[in-house]
Design a protein around this motif. Structure first.
Motif, PDB file in Angstrom:
ATOM      1  N   MET A 136      19.660  -2.717 -10.919  1.00 52.91           N
ATOM      2  CA  MET A 136      18.355  -3.268 -10.564  1.00 52.91           C
ATOM      3  C   MET A 136      17.248  -2.474 -11.242  1.00 52.91           C
ATOM      4  SD  MET A 136      18.849  -3.989  -6.471  1.00 52.91           S
ATOM      5  CE  MET A 136      19.535  -2.358  -6.143  1.00 52.91           C
ATOM      6  N   LEU A 137      16.219  -3.194 -11.719  1.00 55.95           N
ATOM      7  CA  LEU A 137      15.064  -2.524 -12.307  1.00 55.95           C
ATOM      8  C   LEU A 137      14.438  -1.593 -11.286  1.00 55.95           C
ATOM      9  CD1 LEU A 137      13.354  -2.547 -14.976  1.00 55.95           C
ATOM     10  CD2 LEU A 137      11.783  -4.080 -13.767  1.00 55.95           C
ATOM     11  N   TRP A 138      13.950  -0.453 -11.736  1.00 56.00           N
ATOM     12  CA  TRP A 138      13.539   0.626 -10.845  1.00 56.00           C
ATOM     13  C   TRP A 138      12.359   0.277  -9.948  1.00 56.00           C
ATOM     14  CZ3 TRP A 138       8.677   3.107 -11.587  1.00 56.00           C
ATOM     15  CH2 TRP A 138       7.992   2.709 -12.752  1.00 56.00           C
ATOM     16  N   THR A 139      11.580  -0.742 -10.309  1.00 50.90           N
ATOM     17  CA  THR A 139      10.430  -1.108  -9.482  1.00 50.90           C
ATOM     18  C   THR A 139      10.112  -2.573  -9.690  1.00 50.90           C
ATOM     19  OG1 THR A 139       8.208  -0.396  -8.797  1.00 50.90           O
ATOM     20  CG2 THR A 139       8.618  -0.611 -11.167  1.00 50.90           C
ATOM     21  N   ASP A 140       9.106  -3.057  -8.998  1.00 46.99           N
ATOM     22  CA  ASP A 140       8.585  -4.405  -9.213  1.00 46.99           C
ATOM     23  C   ASP A 140       7.429  -4.281 -10.203  1.00 46.99           C
ATOM     24  OD1 ASP A 140       6.753  -6.732  -8.804  1.00 46.99           O
ATOM     25  OD2 ASP A 140       8.296  -7.326  -7.373  1.00 46.99           O
ATOM     26  N   ALA A 141       7.663  -4.711 -11.432  1.00 44.26           N
ATOM     27  CA  ALA A 141       6.691  -4.496 -12.500  1.00 44.26           C
ATOM     28  C   ALA A 141       5.389  -5.252 -12.257  1.00 44.26           C
ATOM     29  CB  ALA A 141       7.300  -4.900 -13.845  1.00 44.26           C
ATOM     30  N   VAL A 142       5.474  -6.449 -11.691  1.00 41.56           N
ATOM     31  CA  VAL A 142       4.272  -7.229 -11.418  1.00 41.56           C
ATOM     32  C   VAL A 142       3.389  -6.511 -10.401  1.00 41.56           C
ATOM     33  CG1 VAL A 142       3.416  -9.362 -10.364  1.00 41.56           C
ATOM     34  CG2 VAL A 142       5.284  -9.454 -12.030  1.00 41.56           C
ATOM     35  N   ALA A 143       3.988  -6.078  -9.299  1.00 39.40           N
ATOM     36  CA  ALA A 143       3.208  -5.404  -8.255  1.00 39.40           C
ATOM     37  C   ALA A 143       2.643  -4.082  -8.745  1.00 39.40           C
ATOM     38  CB  ALA A 143       4.087  -5.177  -7.022  1.00 39.40           C
ATOM     39  N   LEU A 144       3.425  -3.344  -9.524  1.00 38.19           N
ATOM     40  CA  LEU A 144       2.919  -2.075 -10.055  1.00 38.19           C
ATOM     41  C   LEU A 144       1.777  -2.311 -11.028  1.00 38.19           C
ATOM     42  CD1 LEU A 144       3.070   0.962 -10.248  1.00 38.19           C
ATOM     43  CD2 LEU A 144       4.941   0.739 -11.905  1.00 38.19           C
ATOM     44  N   SER A 145       1.860  -3.358 -11.835  1.00 39.02           N
ATOM     45  CA  SER A 145       0.771  -3.687 -12.763  1.00 39.02           C
ATOM     46  C   SER A 145      -0.510  -3.998 -12.008  1.00 39.02           C
ATOM     47  CB  SER A 145       1.172  -4.878 -13.641  1.00 39.02           C
ATOM     48  OG  SER A 145       2.304  -4.596 -14.423  1.00 39.02           O
ATOM     49  N   ILE A 146      -0.402  -4.767 -10.923  1.00 34.26           N
ATOM     50  CA  ILE A 146      -1.577  -5.098 -10.122  1.00 34.26           C
ATOM     51  C   ILE A 146      -2.202  -3.832  -9.534  1.00 34.26           C
ATOM     52  CG2 ILE A 146      -2.344  -6.240  -7.996  1.00 34.26           C
ATOM     53  CD1 ILE A 146      -0.213  -8.395  -8.559  1.00 34.26           C
ATOM     54  N   THR A 147      -1.358  -2.934  -9.042  1.00 37.49           N
ATOM     55  CA  THR A 147      -1.858  -1.696  -8.439  1.00 37.49           C
ATOM     56  C   THR A 147      -2.532  -0.809  -9.479  1.00 37.49           C
ATOM     57  OG1 THR A 147      -0.055  -1.784  -6.817  1.00 37.49           O
ATOM     58  CG2 THR A 147      -1.231   0.303  -7.052  1.00 37.49           C
ATOM     59  N   ILE A 148      -1.907  -0.657 -10.632  1.00 42.96           N
ATOM     60  CA  ILE A 148      -2.492   0.180 -11.687  1.00 42.96           C
ATOM     61  C   ILE A 148      -3.831  -0.386 -12.140  1.00 42.96           C
ATOM     62  CG2 ILE A 148      -2.202   0.977 -14.064  1.00 42.96           C
ATOM     63  CD1 ILE A 148      -0.490   2.476 -12.064  1.00 42.96           C
ATOM     64  N   MET A 149      -3.920  -1.709 -12.302  1.00 43.47           N
ATOM     65  CA  MET A 149      -5.197  -2.310 -12.698  1.00 43.47           C
ATOM     66  C   MET A 149      -6.262  -2.081 -11.634  1.00 43.47           C
ATOM     67  SD  MET A 149      -4.468  -5.848 -14.760  1.00 43.47           S
ATOM     68  CE  MET A 149      -3.635  -6.677 -13.405  1.00 43.47           C
ATOM     69  N   GLY A 150      -5.874  -2.160 -10.352  1.00 40.50           N
ATOM     70  CA  GLY A 150      -6.836  -1.888  -9.290  1.00 40.50           C
ATOM     71  C   GLY A 150      -7.353  -0.463  -9.340  1.00 40.50           C
ATOM     72  N   ILE A 151      -6.451   0.477  -9.618  1.00 43.74           N
ATOM     73  CA  ILE A 151      -6.863   1.884  -9.724  1.00 43.74           C
ATOM     74  C   ILE A 151      -7.797   2.078 -10.911  1.00 43.74           C
ATOM     75  CG2 ILE A 151      -6.016   4.201 -10.239  1.00 43.74           C
ATOM     76  CD1 ILE A 151      -3.519   3.501  -8.577  1.00 43.74           C
ATOM     77  N   ILE A 152      -7.461   1.475 -12.049  1.00 37.49           N
ATOM     78  CA  ILE A 152      -8.332   1.576 -13.232  1.00 37.49           C
ATOM     79  C   ILE A 152      -9.704   0.987 -12.925  1.00 37.49           C
ATOM     80  CG2 ILE A 152      -8.678   0.774 -15.598  1.00 37.49           C
ATOM     81  CD1 ILE A 152      -5.618   0.860 -15.932  1.00 37.49           C
ATOM     82  N   GLY A 153      -9.720  -0.188 -12.292  1.00 38.88           N
ATOM     83  CA  GLY A 153     -10.983  -0.831 -11.953  1.00 38.88           C
ATOM     84  C   GLY A 153     -11.812   0.009 -10.996  1.00 38.88           C
TER      85      GLY A 153
END
Length: 316
Positions: A136-153
């Motif tokens: 299994m992939l180590w994380t949920d890439a979609v959810a992590l992308s959303i979180t990282i973008m929120g932090i950047i914003g």
């Protein structure tokens, strides 16, 4: 059209960035929550089509694709809301409002730029860092992308709040009262989180095991949860449950266990409130608690599965 354009994985091109730009722009125009509701509708339709034997093309193209996937139209729109708040055009936490009403096209362009960024982030987490534990992939890439973008914003457009917001005098970060602007006042006590986590986790686990991943079982609960937020959009005190249903389904399929799926659904219910208190409750802008819960609990679940948890403690 080649299959590489249908799936949000593998190589990316300028075309992928362009269509994701449109997704972010669209999400900003209609508002982050309405865009996510539309995504939930597409996921639900895609799941039903898979049940009928039509295959995953609709789901991958519309539900989780470059344009209408939550990382593009929702995650990017959340950042556009932050930018609009910085300009004094919109309340920073109100993700229900369409930003087309601001009559400020640079707000929509910010959404578009972060939509394009969502493709790059998602590609990094899946292709550049393709770590797998137990298959299994180590994380949920979609959810992590959303979180990282929120932090950047948050760091770019909300210097007043800072990354974690500011806890008011006399308040507790992880036990806030009505003095703070709560995330979901009707879904924050341990009893509320336990009950909704149990109910949604059990149902989503059941669907997952009944249908199987190849027939939409992994995502139909997520689609129903996302679509149900249309009632929240219009003011009903609805529970937010897509982080519960997504995690429960994934854990049920990984463990082949209804009970393990339900347990992880409950864990994700509490994780959503944890991330809300860490990032959103004490801040002026919104970082999505369900996305943070999905990526963090997925990573924990995959790691424990790789260590043999589900084999060592088999549950029905």
């Amino acid at each position: 059209m080649t299959s590489s354009l249908l799936l949000p994985i593998g190589g990316i091109s300028f075309l992928h960035l362009c269509i994701a730009f449109v997704g972010g722009l669209f999400g900003a125009a209609v508002g982050a929550l309405p865009a996510f509701i539309l995504c939930g509708l597409f996921v639900f339709i895609g799941s039903v089509l898979m049940i009928a034997g039509a295959g995953p093309d609709f789901l991958n193209t519309f539900g989780f694709g470059f344009t209408f996937g939550p990382q593009a139209c929702f995650g990017a729109a959340v950042v556009a809301h932050m930018y609009a708040h910085k300009k004094g055009l919109s309340p920073g936490r109100d993700i229900t409002a369409g930003l087309m009403g601001t009559k400020s096209m640079d707000v929509l362009l910010v959404g578009g730029l972060f939509g394009a960024l969502s493709v790059i982030l998602n590609w990094i987490f899946i292709t550049v860092l393709p770590w797998k534990w137990g298959g299994m992939l180590w994380t949920d890439a979609v959810a992590l992308s959303i979180t990282i973008m929120g932090i950047i914003g948050r760091l770019m457009f909300d210097s007043k709040s800072g990354l974690f917001g500011k806890v008011a005098e006399g308040e507790s970060r992880f036990n806030p009262t009505e003095k703070s602007v709560l995330w979901l006042p009707w879904q924050m006590s341990w009893k509320e989180l336990l009950v909704i986590g149990f109910g949604v986790g059990l149902l989503s686990s059941y669907f997952a095991l009944l249908l199987g991943a190849e027939h939409g079982g992994a995502v139909i609960g997520f689609g129903i949860s996302g679509l149900s937020l249309v009632f929240l959009q219009f003011g009903t005190k609805m529970p937010v449950t897509h982080h519960i249903s997504a995690i429960a389904a994934g854990a049920a399929l990984a463990s082949h266990s209804l009970i393990w799926g339900t347990i992880f659904g409950i864990i994700s219910s509490f994780a959503g409130q944890f991330w809300a208190c860490l990032f959103t409750v004490h801040a002026d802008t919104y970082i999505d608690p369900p996305a943070a819960a999905i990526f963090s609990v997925t990573t924990i679940m995959v790691g424990l599965a790789a260590l043999g948890l589900f084999t060592a403690i088999p549950l029905p």
